[in-house]
Design an enzyme around this catalytic site. Structure first.
Site, PDB file in Angstrom:
ATOM      1  N   LYS A 196       0.849  -1.203   0.000  1.00 39.83           N
ATOM      2  CA  LYS A 196       0.000   0.000   0.000  1.00 39.83           C
ATOM      3  C   LYS A 196       0.881   1.247   0.000  1.00 39.83           C
ATOM      4  O   LYS A 196       0.680   2.154  -0.815  1.00 39.83           O
ATOM      5  CB  LYS A 196      -0.893   0.007   1.234  1.00 39.83           C
ATOM      6  N   ASN A 197       1.872   1.283   0.879  1.00 38.66           N
ATOM      7  CA  ASN A 197       2.632   2.521   1.066  1.00 38.66           C
ATOM      8  C   ASN A 197       3.677   2.745  -0.016  1.00 38.66           C
ATOM      9  O   ASN A 197       4.358   3.761  -0.029  1.00 38.66           O
ATOM     10  CB  ASN A 197       3.255   2.558   2.461  1.00 38.66           C
ATOM     11  N   ARG A 213      -6.702  10.133   3.833  1.00 45.48           N
ATOM     12  CA  ARG A 213      -5.932  11.194   4.478  1.00 45.48           C
ATOM     13  C   ARG A 213      -4.643  11.481   3.735  1.00 45.48           C
ATOM     14  O   ARG A 213      -4.206  12.609   3.619  1.00 45.48           O
ATOM     15  CB  ARG A 213      -5.628  10.751   5.911  1.00 45.48           C
ATOM     16  N   CYS A 226      -6.149  12.153  11.996  1.00 40.42           N
ATOM     17  CA  CYS A 226      -6.475  10.742  11.814  1.00 40.42           C
ATOM     18  C   CYS A 226      -6.400  10.073  13.177  1.00 40.42           C
ATOM     19  O   CYS A 226      -6.052  10.669  14.169  1.00 40.42           O
ATOM     20  CB  CYS A 226      -5.589  10.105  10.766  1.00 40.42           C
ATOM     21  N   ARG A 257      -1.812  14.938  12.183  1.00 37.45           N
ATOM     22  CA  ARG A 257      -0.949  14.574  11.047  1.00 37.45           C
ATOM     23  C   ARG A 257      -0.547  15.866  10.317  1.00 37.45           C
ATOM     24  O   ARG A 257      -1.109  16.215   9.298  1.00 37.45           O
ATOM     25  CB  ARG A 257      -1.668  13.612  10.112  1.00 37.45           C
ATOM     26  N   PRO A 258       0.402  16.637  10.878  1.00 32.08           N
ATOM     27  CA  PRO A 258       0.777  17.917  10.249  1.00 32.08           C
ATOM     28  C   PRO A 258       1.372  17.705   8.855  1.00 32.08           C
ATOM     29  O   PRO A 258       1.846  16.614   8.534  1.00 32.08           O
ATOM     30  CB  PRO A 258       1.840  18.470  11.204  1.00 32.08           C
ATOM     31  N   ILE A 259       1.330  18.751   8.034  1.00 32.61           N
ATOM     32  CA  ILE A 259       1.936  18.655   6.695  1.00 32.61           C
ATOM     33  C   ILE A 259       2.919  19.804   6.464  1.00 32.61           C
ATOM     34  O   ILE A 259       3.254  20.128   5.321  1.00 32.61           O
ATOM     35  CB  ILE A 259       0.841  18.662   5.597  1.00 32.61           C
ATOM     36  N   ASP A 260       3.411  20.400   7.562  1.00 37.42           N
ATOM     37  CA  ASP A 260       4.336  21.534   7.434  1.00 37.42           C
ATOM     38  C   ASP A 260       5.580  21.189   6.612  1.00 37.42           C
ATOM     39  O   ASP A 260       6.073  22.006   5.828  1.00 37.42           O
ATOM     40  CB  ASP A 260       4.731  22.052   8.815  1.00 37.42           C
ATOM     41  N   LEU A 261       6.062  19.959   6.734  1.00 38.91           N
ATOM     42  CA  LEU A 261       7.289  19.579   6.003  1.00 38.91           C
ATOM     43  C   LEU A 261       7.008  19.444   4.501  1.00 38.91           C
ATOM     44  O   LEU A 261       7.848  19.776   3.662  1.00 38.91           O
ATOM     45  CB  LEU A 261       7.843  18.267   6.564  1.00 38.91           C
ATOM     46  N   ASP A 311       4.241   1.029  12.268  1.00 37.26           N
ATOM     47  CA  ASP A 311       3.060   0.298  11.779  1.00 37.26           C
ATOM     48  C   ASP A 311       3.002  -1.123  12.334  1.00 37.26           C
ATOM     49  O   ASP A 311       1.941  -1.738  12.348  1.00 37.26           O
ATOM     50  CB  ASP A 311       3.048   0.242  10.241  1.00 37.26           C
ATOM     51  N   ILE A 335       6.746   7.715  16.960  1.00 40.30           N
ATOM     52  CA  ILE A 335       6.362   8.338  15.688  1.00 40.30           C
ATOM     53  C   ILE A 335       5.011   9.025  15.779  1.00 40.30           C
ATOM     54  O   ILE A 335       4.856  10.174  15.364  1.00 40.30           O
ATOM     55  CB  ILE A 335       6.363   7.283  14.548  1.00 40.30           C
ATOM     56  N   ARG A 364      -8.623  -0.733   4.256  1.00 37.34           N
ATOM     57  CA  ARG A 364      -7.782   0.306   3.656  1.00 37.34           C
ATOM     58  C   ARG A 364      -6.418  -0.257   3.299  1.00 37.34           C
ATOM     59  O   ARG A 364      -5.768   0.187   2.351  1.00 37.34           O
ATOM     60  CB  ARG A 364      -7.610   1.475   4.642  1.00 37.34           C
TER      61      ARG A 364
HETATM   62  C1  EPZ Z   1       3.695   7.071   6.170  1.00 32.75           C
HETATM   63  O1  EPZ Z   1       2.836   8.061   6.694  1.00 32.75           O
HETATM   64  C2  EPZ Z   1       2.853   5.812   6.086  1.00 32.75           C
HETATM   65  N1  EPZ Z   1       1.717   6.040   5.203  1.00 32.75           N
HETATM   66  C3  EPZ Z   1       2.358   5.429   7.485  1.00 32.75           C
HETATM   67  O2  EPZ Z   1       1.650   4.199   7.362  1.00 32.75           O
HETATM   68  C4  EPZ Z   1       3.566   5.204   8.393  1.00 32.75           C
HETATM   69  O3  EPZ Z   1       3.100   4.918   9.700  1.00 32.75           O
HETATM   70  C5  EPZ Z   1       4.429   6.475   8.408  1.00 32.75           C
HETATM   71  O4  EPZ Z   1       4.805   6.826   7.050  1.00 32.75           O
HETATM   72  C6  EPZ Z   1       5.693   6.297   9.226  1.00 32.75           C
HETATM   73  O5  EPZ Z   1       6.438   5.254   8.702  1.00 32.75           O
HETATM   74  C7  EPZ Z   1       1.919   6.022   3.864  1.00 32.75           C
HETATM   75  O6  EPZ Z   1       3.024   5.822   3.387  1.00 32.75           O
HETATM   76  C8  EPZ Z   1       0.707   6.253   3.018  1.00 32.75           C
HETATM   77  P1  EPZ Z   1       5.429  10.573   8.274  1.00 32.75           P
HETATM   78  P2  EPZ Z   1       3.298   9.619   6.706  1.00 32.75           P
HETATM   79  O7  EPZ Z   1       5.259  11.835   7.519  1.00 32.75           O
HETATM   80  O8  EPZ Z   1       4.129   9.902   5.522  1.00 32.75           O
HETATM   81  C9  EPZ Z   1       5.467  13.975  11.534  1.00 32.75           C
HETATM   82  C10 EPZ Z   1      -0.145   2.733   7.628  1.00 32.75           C
HETATM   83  O9  EPZ Z   1      -0.669   2.196   8.615  1.00 32.75           O
HETATM   84  N2  EPZ Z   1       5.282  14.934  10.437  1.00 32.75           N
HETATM   85  O10 EPZ Z   1       6.675   9.775   8.086  1.00 32.75           O
HETATM   86  O11 EPZ Z   1       2.094  10.449   6.944  1.00 32.75           O
HETATM   87  C11 EPZ Z   1       4.223  13.147  11.798  1.00 32.75           C
HETATM   88  O12 EPZ Z   1       3.336  13.839  12.648  1.00 32.75           O
HETATM   89  C12 EPZ Z   1       0.246   4.194   7.692  1.00 32.75           C
HETATM   90  O13 EPZ Z   1       0.105   2.151   6.547  1.00 32.75           O
HETATM   91  C13 EPZ Z   1       5.384  16.302  10.693  1.00 32.75           C
HETATM   92  O14 EPZ Z   1       5.617  16.717  11.826  1.00 32.75           O
HETATM   93  O15 EPZ Z   1       4.192   9.632   8.009  1.00 32.75           O
HETATM   94  C14 EPZ Z   1       4.769  11.891  12.436  1.00 32.75           C
HETATM   95  O16 EPZ Z   1       4.945  12.149  13.825  1.00 32.75           O
HETATM   96  C15 EPZ Z   1      -0.059   4.803   9.047  1.00 32.75           C
HETATM   97  N3  EPZ Z   1       5.215  17.182   9.668  1.00 32.75           N
HETATM   98  C16 EPZ Z   1       6.157  11.738  11.803  1.00 32.75           C
HETATM   99  O17 EPZ Z   1       6.451  12.992  11.171  1.00 32.75           O
HETATM  100  C17 EPZ Z   1       4.953  16.750   8.390  1.00 32.75           C
HETATM  101  O18 EPZ Z   1       4.827  17.603   7.484  1.00 32.75           O
HETATM  102  C18 EPZ Z   1       6.242  10.655  10.749  1.00 32.75           C
HETATM  103  O19 EPZ Z   1       5.212  10.906   9.834  1.00 32.75           O
HETATM  104  C19 EPZ Z   1       4.846  15.365   8.146  1.00 32.75           C
HETATM  105  C20 EPZ Z   1       5.020  14.466   9.177  1.00 32.75           C
END
Ligand code: EPZ
Length: 417
Positions: free
Chosen positions: A22-23, A92, A116, A121-125, A305, A327, A397
């Site tokens: 999926k990912n 999401r 979620c 789930r911030p998107i600032d990065l 995960d 995480i 999902r």
């Molecule tokens: C991906 O989510 C995966 N989803 C998640 O899998 C997985 O748990 C996660 O990576 C960590 O490995 C997909 O690939 C679709 P992150 P993602 O950005 O990209 C913080 C599943 O069950 N953060 O690596 O959303 C965030 O809050 C799902 O298959 C910011 O602060 O995860 C978190 O604490 C769940 N600002 C950390 O980074 C940002 O702009 C890691 O999140 C983005 C993230």
């Protein structure tokens, strides 16, 4: 609301080919719109998140077809650059389309993704990444609005190794003039897979799997074929299912390296693990010992995960298992449900302490997120009597027929919509 009914007490036995990841497929589907080429993906799993992504591609004007595990995307006919609330509400992680739409159209408008079940789930990065390439970013009435008269290559320093932000940065950089360097990048196998796909599309991109990725340009190619990698978290789910139920299970197609951090803990707990090229075999007889301390980290550390999945495998292990979830801030909801089966779990902030019990009893439980739901189902494999998991669609999902996969291994499980 659907229900997963599991009769506990039946060990698992047999072999299984692991579904496509999926990912990995979600960012690849987003990147497919980059060049206006025709893309044919194979080994695409049947998942709700994949269907949501295909709906987004159709909404953008792409021609999308699916036949069994083959998905074709022709983005030559793409006209749109906006994804509204209804579509982002279905998935999401639709923010993963931001970089691709911006690179293709010079502008993008995406409804803010909701929070979620795992916490904010911030998107600032993600936004900082496209800004570093010259995009102007505004938030207007709950929508992210990006504009760029042509992206310019630059340096993107990620403060956190965010998987999604790394993927958006890679994809957007492919549409930028000049070279881009991404530092602080996530190193997950899905990032390496995305780099492979972008190279197949004609991008000059290197470094995925390390914390520094360089993108130097793009030469459009016409047609591209791509096979989606196996899902390492689906594989980890099956390994932990065998730890819950006992038995002897062989997983085919999976790269043992991708599940190493999980199989190492299961080995520490007393499971017998054998690996070969693209296969992992696990044998669990008798009571497992606790795994000690389990700390979730970015890859190659223990994956967040798999934390709920290993928690299920720890419930009857002899001893205390201490989880530290670094995480996501709210990823122990499954623990509160597992206690209803007679599990002993104390949750405080980022820590959860599991004290193994001799037996669990089947109960009626509620799935509150994707991996948490899967963890309740596999915990039921090791409980006496019937466990019924009520699920508003979370598990579908990320798992393609989890009931069928477990049934082929001898589990007594029934899924009703
Ligand atoms: C991906 O989510 C995966 N989803 C998640 O899998 C997985 O748990 C996660 O990576 C960590 O490995 C997909 O690939 C679709 P992150 P993602 O950005 O990209 C913080 C599943 O069950 N953060 O690596 O959303 C965030 O809050 C799902 O298959 C910011 O602060 O995860 C978190 O604490 C769940 N600002 C950390 O980074 C940002 O702009 C890691 O999140 C983005 C993230």
């Amino acid at each position: 609301m659907s229900i997963w009914r599991v009769q506990g007490g039946y060990p698992l036995d047999g072999s299984l080919t692991i579904q496509g990841a999926k990912n990995a497929v979600l960012p690849v589907l987003a990147a497919a719109i980059l060049t206006g080429s025709e893309v044919e993906l194979t080994n695409v799993p049947r998942l709700r998140d994949v269907e949501a992504s295909l709906n987004i591609l159709r909404h953008l004007g792409c021609a999308v077809g699916r036949q069994d595990d083959v998905v074709r995307v022709d983005s030559r006919s793409m006209t749109g650059c906006a994804i509204g609330r209804v579509l982002t509400g279905q998935m999401r992680s639709s923010v993963i389309f931001l970089g691709a739409i911006l690179a293709r159209c010079g502008q993008a408008r995406i409804a803010m993704p909701g929070g979620c079940e795992l916490g904010p789930r911030p998107i600032d990065l993600h936004l900082a990444a496209v800004k570093a390439l010259g995009a102007k970013v505004d938030i207007e009435e709950g929508e992210i609005v990006c504009r760029a008269d042509g992206l310019i290559g630059g340096t993107i320093d990620l403060a956190l190794p965010s998987v999604g932000a790394t993927e958006n940065a890679m994809i957007a950089a492919c549409g930028a003039k000049g070279a881009t360097v991404i530092t602080g990048a996530a190193r997950e196998p899905e990032i390496v897979e995305l780099q492979g796909f972008l190279r197949a599309l004609g991008a000059d991109i290197t470094g995925a799997g390390t914390d520094t990725i360089a993108v130097r340009g793009f030469a459009t190619v016409r047609r591209v074929g791509w096979r989606v990698m196996p899902d390492r978290i689906a594989a980890a789910t099956m390994l932990c299912a065998c730890a819950c139920a006992g038995g002897d299970v062989e997983l085919r197609g999976v790269d043992p390296e991708h599940v190493r951090s999980v199989s190492d803990v299961l080995g520490r707990m007393g499971a017998d693990i054998h690996t070969g090229s693209r296969r992992v075999r696990i044998k669990c007889t008798g009571r497992l010992k606790s795994g000690g301390k389990v700390v979730t980290e970015p890859y190659p550390g223990f994956p967040t995960d798999a934390q709920p999945l290993l928690m299920a495998a720890s419930l009857k292990a002899d001893g205390v298992t201490v989880f530290e979830e670094n995480i996501f801030s709210d990823r122990y909801r499954q623990g509160r449900e597992m206690v209803r089966m007679g599990a002993k779990i104390e949750i405080a902030g980022r820590r959860a302490v599991v004290t193994g019990v001799e037996r669990l009893t089947g109960a009626t439980l509620t799935a509150e997120d994707l991996r948490g739901g899967a963890s309740l189902i596999i915990a039921g494999l090791g409980a006496g009597g019937e466990t019924a998991v009520y699920d508003s669609g979370h598990v579908a999902r990320g798992y393609e027929g989890l009931d069928r996969a477990l049934s082929t291994l001898g589990a007594h499980i029934e899924f009703t919509e």
